[in-house]
Design an enzyme around this catalytic site. Structure first.
Site, PDB file in Angstrom:
ATOM      1  N   THR A 208       0.727  -1.237  -0.045  1.00 56.93           N
ATOM      2  CA  THR A 208      -0.029  -0.233  -0.091  1.00 56.93           C
ATOM      3  C   THR A 208       0.808   1.251  -0.176  1.00 56.93           C
ATOM      4  OG1 THR A 208      -1.965  -1.352   1.257  1.00 56.93           O
ATOM      5  CG2 THR A 208      -1.800   1.087   1.470  1.00 56.93           C
TER       6      THR A 208
ATOM      7  N   ASP B 281      -8.921  -1.518   5.102  1.00 58.45           N
ATOM      8  CA  ASP B 281      -8.744  -0.245   5.653  1.00 58.45           C
ATOM      9  C   ASP B 281      -8.465   1.107   4.875  1.00 58.45           C
ATOM     10  OD1 ASP B 281      -5.886  -1.203   5.564  1.00 58.45           O
ATOM     11  OD2 ASP B 281      -5.419   0.485   7.039  1.00 58.45           O
TER      12      ASP B 281
ATOM     13  N   THR C  72      -0.705   1.302   6.478  1.00 60.27           N
ATOM     14  CA  THR C  72      -0.459   0.230   5.743  1.00 60.27           C
ATOM     15  C   THR C  72      -0.378  -1.004   6.522  1.00 60.27           C
ATOM     16  OG1 THR C  72       1.243  -0.860   4.416  1.00 60.27           O
ATOM     17  CG2 THR C  72       2.076   0.746   5.895  1.00 60.27           C
TER      18      THR C  72
ATOM     19  N   GLY D 187      -5.113  -5.099   7.048  1.00 56.60           N
ATOM     20  CA  GLY D 187      -6.334  -3.839   7.262  1.00 56.60           C
ATOM     21  C   GLY D 187      -7.694  -4.072   8.323  1.00 56.60           C
TER      22      GLY D 187
END
Lengths: 330, 330
Positions: free
Chosen positions: A196, A227, A247, A250
């Site tokens: 991410t 998330d 990151t 999630g």
């Protein structure tokens, strides 16, 4: 003797002035994970450093020209979305159904406005999709084909889903699926990198913005939303405290309200940025989940915290000084 | 004279004992909005009271038998999902595309586990869908057709999308669309009722759970996701503080992290349940957005707060005493 006193007075003044001046204006991450020195050759390190510096400079250019923090966030993240080293945009991981379902979100610290897209396949820049939801719709979060129809209506650049394909992400899905058949985990949590990407920026007007963009989790299924597109979980910004991008695993960042928890610890418990950042990651670690975050306060103080062996992270100061780091600091 | 003193001593003791004993174990809402006495005939009030009492009793039965708080939440909410008076399950509002896209979420206060479904059309009970995501998947949030495939795989009861149709919700969409063509708002915010339903329960083991179920906003489009399926925005539960379920203009509840903000104000600012509940609604009101919430602490104290003229709300105590209210209290 007079000169000696003058020097003694000047040195701390200069140091202090330097510390005062050098606000950090933009911080980025490219994911946390099992990022250790033995995994990268020198040329790979150099390539990753170059793209992170390019992302910093793209965001910095916006701020330097008096632009808004949210536009700097988008500019920085787009560089990482376009680079196949990260799990966002090109190079995003594959779902169980062999698609790239992309998530992104952005939040503005001044008015707490926010935008997010979840599960989109044809918006060229998911972070720009999130910005457009914030600025051009009455909504915060749009999903799936509906979000794509909105983006197309607004005139964003649309692409064929194959635009995001990389062989390495596709091969990794096959490996995870094979592992799953043999009773392994849904995703390899060991030997794993959450790629991410995220950014927090502070503009000349003193406004913060934070953004996050991702392909989510390899082999995710059932329209799973992590998330990254959830305001308060993966992304949060508030001029009263700080901006945050996360990151990691999630589900645990959602359950712990990670990004907003950091802000709430500063606002309501009077905790420092550093202590708050560490507590958020420690709380998630106590649930046996891993990840990391970057945070930037409205005073230009930067903080990162992670429970993995490494995290791609970097910042740029108002004078343009860049710092890029990959591994745990000794 | 001795008898007089005895009575003087006894009365406060009895009152105090009563207050001590009578923990509230389950609280529900059926949405906030322009709910005023002139809008309801006596028979309508009686029907609404009856269904809210039936929801309280369905949840209470679970708790009385030593069941878990999350199962009590599901039992109570299912009664309201099955009743066409509320914007959840049967009677849900229509999207711009004339579908019923349902959202629900649930959270458990003991381990902060949570589950949610967004934009589902064929899961008979969306709140049961959310419970199943929490208990039977490694994920927190599933969306769209993927969430439906998961629910079907698990064996939940599936229905044709027409199961949720009501003429009144469909007619209201046409009215809003006509209004929109004439330059009106996306949804009528005046004369409007947010019919989202929610519940917070406290079981005999001292565990809290909170849940929310909704059809969202009439005329919503582009796969819009509101606050109801978002953990921390529409729903939150933590045994250390309280459980919360919200109703109102979802975008503002997301931006303000309404449900988790309440918990954070208690946990980090040491605020009382009452003050925290009021601050959350005041902060949203300051953005010129309306709504309400219910909260139940782990001590069995109930609180509601709303900025609309009314909110369908009710609670039941551990001895089975029920209180149902619709309008602003004088």
């Amino acid at each position: 003797m007079a000169r000696f006193f003058w020097i003694l007075t000047l040195i701390p003044t200069l140091l202090f002035a330097q510390a005062e001046e050098e606000r950090i204006v933009l911080v980025i991450h490219g994911g946390a994970g099992w990022i250790t020195p033995d995994r990268y050759e020198a040329d790979e390190e150099a390539a990753l450093t170059a793209v992170m510096q390019a992302a910093l400079q793209a965001g910095y250019a916006v701020i330097e020209q008096g632009g808004m923090a949210e536009d700097a966030v988008v500019a920085a993240i787009q560089v990482m979305e376009e680079d196949s080293n990260f799990n966002a945009g090109i190079g995003a991981v594959f779902t169980h159904e062999e698609t790239n379902d992309l998530d992104a979100s952005i939040m503005r610290g001044g008015d707490l406005n926010a935008g997010a897209v979840a599960g989109v396949r044809t918006i060229k820049s998911p972070i720009e999709g999130a910005l457009t939801v914030m600025n051009e719709s009455p909504h915060v979060m749009l999903s799936g084909r509906g979000a794509e129809a909105f983006a197309e209506e607004i005139g964003l650049e649309m692409v064929d889903p194959s635009y995001f394909y990389t062989k390495s992400a596709f091969d990794y899905l096959q490996k995870v699926k094979a592992n799953e058949k043999n009773g392994g985990l849904l995703d390899g949590t060991q030997d794993h990198k959450f790629g991410t990407v995220g950014c927090v920026a502070l503009d000349e007007s003193g406004n913060l913005a934070a953004g996050t963009s991702t392909g989510g989790m390899t082999n995710k299924r059932w329209g799973r939303i992590g998330d990254s597109p959830i305001i308060g979980a993966g992304t949060y910004a508030n001029n009263a405290t700080c901006g945050v991008s996360c990151t990691g695993w999630g589900e645990f960042f959602i359950r712990n309200q990670a990004a907003y928890q950091l802000s709430a610890l500063m606002e309501y418990a009077g905790m420092s940025l550093e202590d708050a950042a560490d507590k958020v990651i420690q709380d998630i670690d106590a649930m046996e989940a891993k990840g990391g975050l970057i945070a930037l306060s409205s005073k230009g103080e930067c903080q990162w915290s992670f429970s993995t062996p490494g995290m791609f992270r970097a910042y740029i100061t108002e004078s343009g000084k860049m710092v890029v780091k990959f591994y745990t600091e000794e």
